[in-house]
Scaffold this motif. Structure first.
Motif, short mmCIF file in Angstrom:
data_model
loop_
_atom_site.label_atom_id
_atom_site.label_comp_id
_atom_site.label_asym_id
_atom_site.label_seq_id
_atom_site.Cartn_x
_atom_site.Cartn_y
_atom_site.Cartn_z
N SER A 32 4.02 -38.48 -63.66
CA SER A 32 4.90 -37.83 -64.63
C SER A 32 5.22 -36.40 -64.20
CB SER A 32 4.25 -37.81 -66.02
OG SER A 32 5.00 -37.00 -66.89
N PRO A 33 6.50 -36.02 -64.09
CA PRO A 33 6.84 -34.63 -63.75
C PRO A 33 6.52 -33.66 -64.88
CG PRO A 33 8.82 -35.85 -64.30
CD PRO A 33 7.71 -36.85 -64.26
N ARG A 34 6.15 -34.20 -66.06
CA ARG A 34 5.86 -33.33 -67.20
C ARG A 34 4.43 -32.84 -67.23
NH1 ARG A 34 7.25 -37.10 -71.99
NH2 ARG A 34 6.33 -38.59 -70.54
N ILE A 35 3.57 -33.34 -66.35
CA ILE A 35 2.16 -32.98 -66.49
C ILE A 35 1.91 -31.51 -66.20
CG2 ILE A 35 1.34 -35.31 -66.00
CD1 ILE A 35 0.50 -34.32 -63.22
N ALA A 36 2.65 -30.92 -65.26
CA ALA A 36 2.37 -29.54 -64.89
C ALA A 36 2.52 -28.57 -66.06
CB ALA A 36 3.25 -29.12 -63.71
N PRO A 37 3.67 -28.56 -66.78
CA PRO A 37 3.76 -27.63 -67.91
C PRO A 37 2.78 -27.95 -69.02
CG PRO A 37 5.71 -29.03 -67.79
CD PRO A 37 4.95 -29.24 -66.52
N PHE A 38 2.50 -29.24 -69.23
CA PHE A 38 1.54 -29.60 -70.29
C PHE A 38 0.15 -29.06 -69.97
CE2 PHE A 38 -1.73 -32.35 -72.05
CZ PHE A 38 -1.41 -32.33 -73.39
N LEU A 39 -0.32 -29.30 -68.73
CA LEU A 39 -1.64 -28.83 -68.37
C LEU A 39 -1.69 -27.32 -68.27
CD1 LEU A 39 -2.76 -31.50 -65.76
CD2 LEU A 39 -3.49 -31.26 -68.12
N ALA A 40 -0.60 -26.69 -67.85
CA ALA A 40 -0.57 -25.23 -67.81
C ALA A 40 -0.73 -24.66 -69.21
CB ALA A 40 0.73 -24.75 -67.18
N ALA A 41 -0.09 -25.31 -70.20
CA ALA A 41 -0.19 -24.83 -71.57
C ALA A 41 -1.59 -25.03 -72.14
CB ALA A 41 0.84 -25.55 -72.44
#
Length: 423
Positions: A32-41
């Protein structure tokens, strides 16, 4: 600094913190390309994320491990598209270990059992593990013959499939024709059981296996979606069923040497017969109840076990269940009132690393109820507005009573094996 490469984003928000606290540098590879911002948050902007290609070979995995300069590689299936990667990781692990690195993963034999329902059925029959009556079929005519012998209704299971897929509850011959045209062969055709479905989670280190409390997944039904039912942990099994299933777990541990987290789904029929339904080589939705009932998150235990030296074994032990964990499926976005005094409410919203609620269109908050608070919890359930629960309040009340009884009577499925890792 040790670098840990996590292969898959499933519950990375729970798996990564103990790695980071231990001083490791963690990298998560996911589809998922969305994991980076989610985990950063949730964990901080310095969390490193990368892409896990949809198609992989052994050489591809080794190149990824080398590219990221991993000291430890942790397979972490659970998100869509990754279910069938475990046998690949098992084959790759020995080559990675030969290079002086670590990759705690189930060995080939166990990886096949948890990834192939046909292989599991054949092995279970050979080793005397209790399973539903079933026949392996390679084409539609054999499926029709099996369906006449075993039912209808029957359950048709594709040998290898993703979670939430590959299972067909066939009530009549019209549905049978459609299923025969849709499935990927070979398939396993099984009798449909009438009874209660259960789940249990385990963590193994290649020699010993530990268990979290058994959870009730509700009555078996044609939807094949236990996450839509009210579920609870811990529950007490009939003594003879617990003894038989504990013997199965011991035999799996001794014969196949699992190394990592895994899950077993099983049934106890209305006639009292235990039957193994499925094995998964990963943690799943039951881990929410495992954590809520004991305070020991299996994902945290998995992370700590991955960092431990092989000689350390599974040190410590998850505490025994100290509260009933009642999982309440509700339509996504449905608000719940504050829990009654002395109880708690754990929320598990859908996210890129927790895709279950995103798949089903509902969430599964867990009400935690210590001994002595059953009455206030029961009153709270009775006051929920109509439509709050996917299922009836009566089902929730019945499961709460089972969880309260389980606090007094439940026992583990790993008697005599090492206690598990602490939270």
């Amino acid at each position: 600094m040790m670098r840990v490469l996590v292969l898959g984003e499933f519950r990375a928000d729970r798996l990564l913190p103990p790695l980071l606290r231990a001083g490791a540098e963690a990298v998560v590879l996911g589809f998922s390309p969305r994991i980076a911002p989610f985990l950063a948050a949730s964990l901080g902007a310095d969390v490193v994320c990368g892409e896990l290609p949809a198609a992989l070979s052994e050489e591809d995995v080794l190149r990824l491990l080398a590219h990221w300069r991993a000291d430890v590689a942790v397979p972490n299936m659970g998100c869509p598209g990754q279910e069938q990667l475990l046998p690949l990781y098992a084959r790759t692990a020995s080559r990675w270990r030969a290079a002086g690195r670590r990759m705690p993963v189930h060995p080939d034999g166990f990886a096949e059992l948890v990834s192939d329902k046909v292989a599991l059925h054949r092995t279970a029959r050979a080793r005397g593990w209790p399973v539903p009556r079933g026949l392996v079929c390679g084409a539609a005519p054999a499926v029709r013959t099996a369906a006449r012998e075993l039912g209808p209704p029957v359950m048709i299971k594709e040998a290898r499939s993703e979670f939430h897929a590959g299972r067909h509850y066939v009530r009549d011959h019209g549905q049978l024709d459609r299923a025969c045209a849709e499935v990927a062969y070979p398939v396993l055709v099984q009798e449909v059981l009438a009874g209660e479905e259960y789940g249990a989670e385990f963590l193994s280190d290649g020699s010993s296996t530990v268990a979290w409390p058994v959870a009730s997944l509700g009555r078996l039904d044609g939807e094949c979606a236990p996450g839509r039912r009210v579920r609870v942990a811990p529950v007490a099994l009939p003594a003879h069923a617990r003894a038989e299933l504990a013997a199965v777990v011991r035999d799996m541990n001794d014969a196949f040497r699992p190394h990592g987290p895994w899950q077993m789904d099983f049934a106890v029929t209305d006639g009292g017969r235990p039957a193994l339904i499925e094995l998964n080589g990963r943690l799943g939705g039951v881990s929410n109840m495992s954590w809520a009932a004991t305070g020991a998150d299996p994902h945290v235990a998995h992370a700590r076990s991955a960092l431990a030296a092989p000689a350390d074994g599974l040190l410590g032990g998850p505490p025994p269940p100290c509260r009933a964990a009642l999982e309440l499926p509700v339509p996504s976005g449905t608000p719940l009132p504050p829990p009654p005094e002395g109880t708690g409410l754990m929320l598990f919203p859908g996210s890129p690393v927790n895709p279950g609620p995103l798949v089903g269109g509902y969430s599964r908050p867990v009400l935690t109820v210590p001994e002595g608070r059953e009455e206030v919890a029961l009153a709270w359930l009775g006051e929920l507005p109509p439509g709050t629960l996917l299922n009836s309040p009566r089902e929730a009340a019945g499961q709460l009573a089972r969880g309260a009884r389980g606090l007094r009577e439940a026992g583990p499925l790993t008697p005599g094996l090492m206690p598990g890792p602490a939270s």
